[in-house]
Scaffold this motif. Structure first.
Motif, PDB file in Angstrom:
ATOM      1  N   UNK A  78       2.244 123.484 163.608  1.00  0.00           N
ATOM      2  CA  UNK A  78       3.119 123.675 164.767  1.00  0.00           C
ATOM      3  C   UNK A  78       2.606 122.891 165.963  1.00  0.00           C
ATOM      4  N   UNK A  79       1.284 122.977 166.212  1.00  0.00           N
ATOM      5  CA  UNK A  79       0.704 122.259 167.356  1.00  0.00           C
ATOM      6  C   UNK A  79       0.894 120.748 167.199  1.00  0.00           C
ATOM      7  N   UNK A  80       0.693 120.253 165.978  1.00  0.00           N
ATOM      8  CA  UNK A  80       0.852 118.821 165.743  1.00  0.00           C
ATOM      9  C   UNK A  80       2.303 118.379 165.896  1.00  0.00           C
ATOM     10  N   UNK A  81       3.231 119.215 165.435  1.00  0.00           N
ATOM     11  CA  UNK A  81       4.649 118.904 165.588  1.00  0.00           C
ATOM     12  C   UNK A  81       5.035 118.850 167.059  1.00  0.00           C
ATOM     13  N   UNK A  82       4.547 119.816 167.816  1.00  0.00           N
ATOM     14  CA  UNK A  82       4.825 119.830 169.253  1.00  0.00           C
ATOM     15  C   UNK A  82       4.189 118.626 169.944  1.00  0.00           C
ATOM     16  N   UNK A  83       2.978 118.251 169.459  1.00  0.00           N
ATOM     17  CA  UNK A  83       2.286 117.107 170.066  1.00  0.00           C
ATOM     18  C   UNK A  83       3.078 115.821 169.846  1.00  0.00           C
ATOM     19  N   UNK A  84       3.681 115.682 168.651  1.00  0.00           N
ATOM     20  CA  UNK A  84       4.459 114.489 168.358  1.00  0.00           C
ATOM     21  C   UNK A  84       5.695 114.386 169.242  1.00  0.00           C
ATOM     22  N   UNK A  85       6.260 115.539 169.588  1.00  0.00           N
ATOM     23  CA  UNK A  85       7.507 115.543 170.362  1.00  0.00           C
ATOM     24  C   UNK A  85       7.264 115.563 171.870  1.00  0.00           C
ATOM     25  N   UNK A  86       6.006 115.606 172.255  1.00  0.00           N
ATOM     26  CA  UNK A  86       5.691 115.703 173.678  1.00  0.00           C
ATOM     27  C   UNK A  86       5.136 114.388 174.203  1.00  0.00           C
ATOM     28  N   UNK A  87       5.479 114.048 175.415  1.00  0.00           N
ATOM     29  CA  UNK A  87       4.942 112.832 176.029  1.00  0.00           C
ATOM     30  C   UNK A  87       3.471 113.003 176.364  1.00  0.00           C
ATOM     31  N   UNK A  88       3.036 114.258 176.522  1.00  0.00           N
ATOM     32  CA  UNK A  88       1.645 114.532 176.857  1.00  0.00           C
ATOM     33  C   UNK A  88       0.820 114.644 175.584  1.00  0.00           C
ATOM     34  N   UNK A  89      -0.358 114.038 175.575  1.00  0.00           N
ATOM     35  CA  UNK A  89      -1.223 114.067 174.395  1.00  0.00           C
ATOM     36  C   UNK A  89      -1.858 115.445 174.276  1.00  0.00           C
ATOM     37  N   UNK A  90      -1.549 116.132 173.170  1.00  0.00           N
ATOM     38  CA  UNK A  90      -2.094 117.454 172.935  1.00  0.00           C
ATOM     39  C   UNK A  90      -2.146 117.691 171.428  1.00  0.00           C
ATOM     40  N   UNK A  91      -2.382 118.933 171.010  1.00  0.00           N
ATOM     41  CA  UNK A  91      -2.470 119.234 169.582  1.00  0.00           C
ATOM     42  C   UNK A  91      -3.906 119.302 169.106  1.00  0.00           C
ATOM     43  N   UNK A  92      -4.079 119.470 167.804  1.00  0.00           N
ATOM     44  CA  UNK A  92      -5.409 119.586 167.197  1.00  0.00           C
ATOM     45  C   UNK A  92      -5.842 118.253 166.615  1.00  0.00           C
ATOM     46  N   UNK A  93      -7.079 117.896 166.869  1.00  0.00           N
ATOM     47  CA  UNK A  93      -7.694 116.694 166.298  1.00  0.00           C
ATOM     48  C   UNK A  93      -8.845 117.144 165.413  1.00  0.00           C
ATOM     49  N   UNK A  94      -8.693 117.015 164.105  1.00  0.00           N
ATOM     50  CA  UNK A  94      -9.756 117.426 163.188  1.00  0.00           C
ATOM     51  C   UNK A  94     -10.575 116.201 162.779  1.00  0.00           C
ATOM     52  N   UNK A  95     -11.893 116.319 162.943  1.00  0.00           N
ATOM     53  CA  UNK A  95     -12.808 115.202 162.714  1.00  0.00           C
ATOM     54  C   UNK A  95     -13.921 115.646 161.773  1.00  0.00           C
ATOM     55  N   UNK A  96     -14.212 114.831 160.778  1.00  0.00           N
ATOM     56  CA  UNK A  96     -15.419 114.998 159.968  1.00  0.00           C
ATOM     57  C   UNK A  96     -16.303 113.793 160.257  1.00  0.00           C
ATOM     58  N   UNK A  97     -17.536 114.052 160.658  1.00  0.00           N
ATOM     59  CA  UNK A  97     -18.372 112.968 161.173  1.00  0.00           C
ATOM     60  C   UNK A  97     -19.777 113.009 160.589  1.00  0.00           C
ATOM     61  N   UNK A  98     -20.283 111.837 160.253  1.00  0.00           N
ATOM     62  CA  UNK A  98     -21.679 111.700 159.830  1.00  0.00           C
ATOM     63  C   UNK A  98     -22.607 112.314 160.874  1.00  0.00           C
ATOM     64  N   UNK A  99     -23.622 113.036 160.396  1.00  0.00           N
ATOM     65  CA  UNK A  99     -24.540 113.727 161.318  1.00  0.00           C
ATOM     66  C   UNK A  99     -25.181 112.764 162.310  1.00  0.00           C
ATOM     67  N   UNK A 100     -25.583 111.581 161.832  1.00  0.00           N
ATOM     68  CA  UNK A 100     -26.240 110.615 162.716  1.00  0.00           C
ATOM     69  C   UNK A 100     -25.305 110.210 163.851  1.00  0.00           C
ATOM     70  N   UNK A 101     -24.062 109.893 163.521  1.00  0.00           N
ATOM     71  CA  UNK A 101     -23.097 109.470 164.548  1.00  0.00           C
ATOM     72  C   UNK A 101     -22.783 110.625 165.490  1.00  0.00           C
ATOM     73  N   UNK A 102     -22.677 111.837 164.935  1.00  0.00           N
ATOM     74  CA  UNK A 102     -22.341 112.995 165.774  1.00  0.00           C
ATOM     75  C   UNK A 102     -23.452 113.299 166.770  1.00  0.00           C
ATOM     76  N   UNK A 103     -24.693 113.021 166.410  1.00  0.00           N
ATOM     77  CA  UNK A 103     -25.818 113.280 167.314  1.00  0.00           C
ATOM     78  C   UNK A 103     -26.023 112.147 168.304  1.00  0.00           C
ATOM     79  N   UNK A 104     -25.858 110.919 167.832  1.00  0.00           N
ATOM     80  CA  UNK A 104     -26.229 109.754 168.645  1.00  0.00           C
ATOM     81  C   UNK A 104     -25.090 109.260 169.550  1.00  0.00           C
ATOM     82  N   UNK A 105     -23.862 109.257 169.059  1.00  0.00           N
ATOM     83  CA  UNK A 105     -22.769 108.616 169.796  1.00  0.00           C
ATOM     84  C   UNK A 105     -21.605 109.545 170.160  1.00  0.00           C
ATOM     85  N   UNK A 106     -21.305 110.517 169.292  1.00  0.00           N
ATOM     86  CA  UNK A 106     -20.082 111.292 169.466  1.00  0.00           C
ATOM     87  C   UNK A 106     -20.021 112.122 170.748  1.00  0.00           C
TER      88      UNK A 106
END
Length: 286
Positions: A78-106
């Motif tokens: 529902x949140x993603x559907x609403x985000x697509x129809x809205x001019x404002x950037x919103x919704x859920x962003x799901x990320x899976x990230x390497x531990x090294x990148x998550x600690x050093x850069x993310x």
């Protein structure tokens, strides 16, 4: 029932212990226990049986957990559907990230991203790239090291050269014999190091191997003189100025770890996903 209650049930089922769940969601064990008691009273059913090792769902619990999963997934859709129809950037962003990148850069990347798009909900999982590959379809975006994901769109973010460090010099006229410390990573990283050592066995001979969980622990052990360590440039900071090192080269080329952002076709139609990928691809990592 609140959405947080359904999410708690899923996390308890995933982690398997109240203590572990409390640690991950950053609330106290008694608070988790109290919320679980409320949910069980709400449904009038015992959801988990506690054993000495883990929580085991009861038959009724399995039905309730399945329902909770549908509720949470429907909310995300529902949140993603609403985000697509809205001019404002919103919704859920799901990320899976390497531990090294998550600690050093993310942290810096997400800090800037959430400031710019405060209505986006971040759902982040970190771990070794090998584990992320197995469940990559569960996430909007995967940031992994090593080989890129098959059947996905992948963009190379940067190449990360590898170096072998030690507090002792690397002699040119004799074989260096020292313990080698490694950190928990996926098989592709170990294959790179093993292959390089095989081709340089007349120069470097590890006396024994020691494996630690975290890359930071590996660095600190090396700094204490316990042994050599192969580390990527992204975490070496000023180490090349302070310690002896040799860049890993094979056939005249640097041995590197590639870092990729990967996603399924069509997912960039979600504004929050597209903006995050744009942020990643415009980041200077090294």
């Amino acid at each position: 029932m609140k959405m947080e209650d359904y999410e708690l049930l899923l996390k308890l089922n995933e982690v398997g212990t109240i203590r572990g769940t409390a640690k991950i969601i950053l609330i106290s064990q008694p608070a988790v226990t109290q919320r679980l008691k409320y949910i069980e009273e709400y449904y009038g059913q015992k959801i988990f049986i506690r054993t000495s090792k883990k929580l085991i769902p009861t038959p009724s619990g399995e039905i309730i957990i399945g329902y909770a999963r549908k509720i949470v997934e429907s909310e995300k859709e529902l949140r993603n559907t609403l985000a697509q129809s809205s001019a404002e950037v919103q919704g859920t962003l799901s990320i899976a990230c390497s531990s090294l990148i998550s600690q050093r850069f993310l942290p810096a990347i997400l800090g800037e991203f959430t400031t710019k798009f405060p209505k986006v909900t971040i759902d982040l999982v970190t771990g070794i790239s090998e584990d992320i590959r197995r469940d990559h379809k569960n996430y909007n975006v995967c940031i992994i090291r090593g080989e890129k994901l098959k059947e996905s769109t992948c963009i190379r973010l940067f190449d990360d050269p590898l170096y072998i460090f030690d507090i002792e010099p690397f002699p040119k006229d004799k074989v260096k014999e020292r313990p080698l410390i490694s950190f928990k990573s996926d098989d592709s990283m170990h294959e790179l190091v093993d292959n390089w050592l095989y081709h340089h066995q007349n120069e470097i001979k590890p006396l024994k191997m020691m494996t630690v969980d975290q890359i930071e622990t590996c660095k600190q052990f090396m700094k204490q003189g316990i042994g050599m360590a192969v580390l990527p440039e992204s975490v070496s900071d000023s180490m090349k100025e302070e310690y002896s090192y040799v860049p890993l080269h094979l056939n005249g080329k640097a041995v590197t770890r590639d870092t990729w952002v990967c996603y399924q076709e069509g997912v960039r139609e979600l504004p929050q996903v597209n903006q995050f990928i744009e942020a990643l691809t415009h980041t200077k990592f090294l």
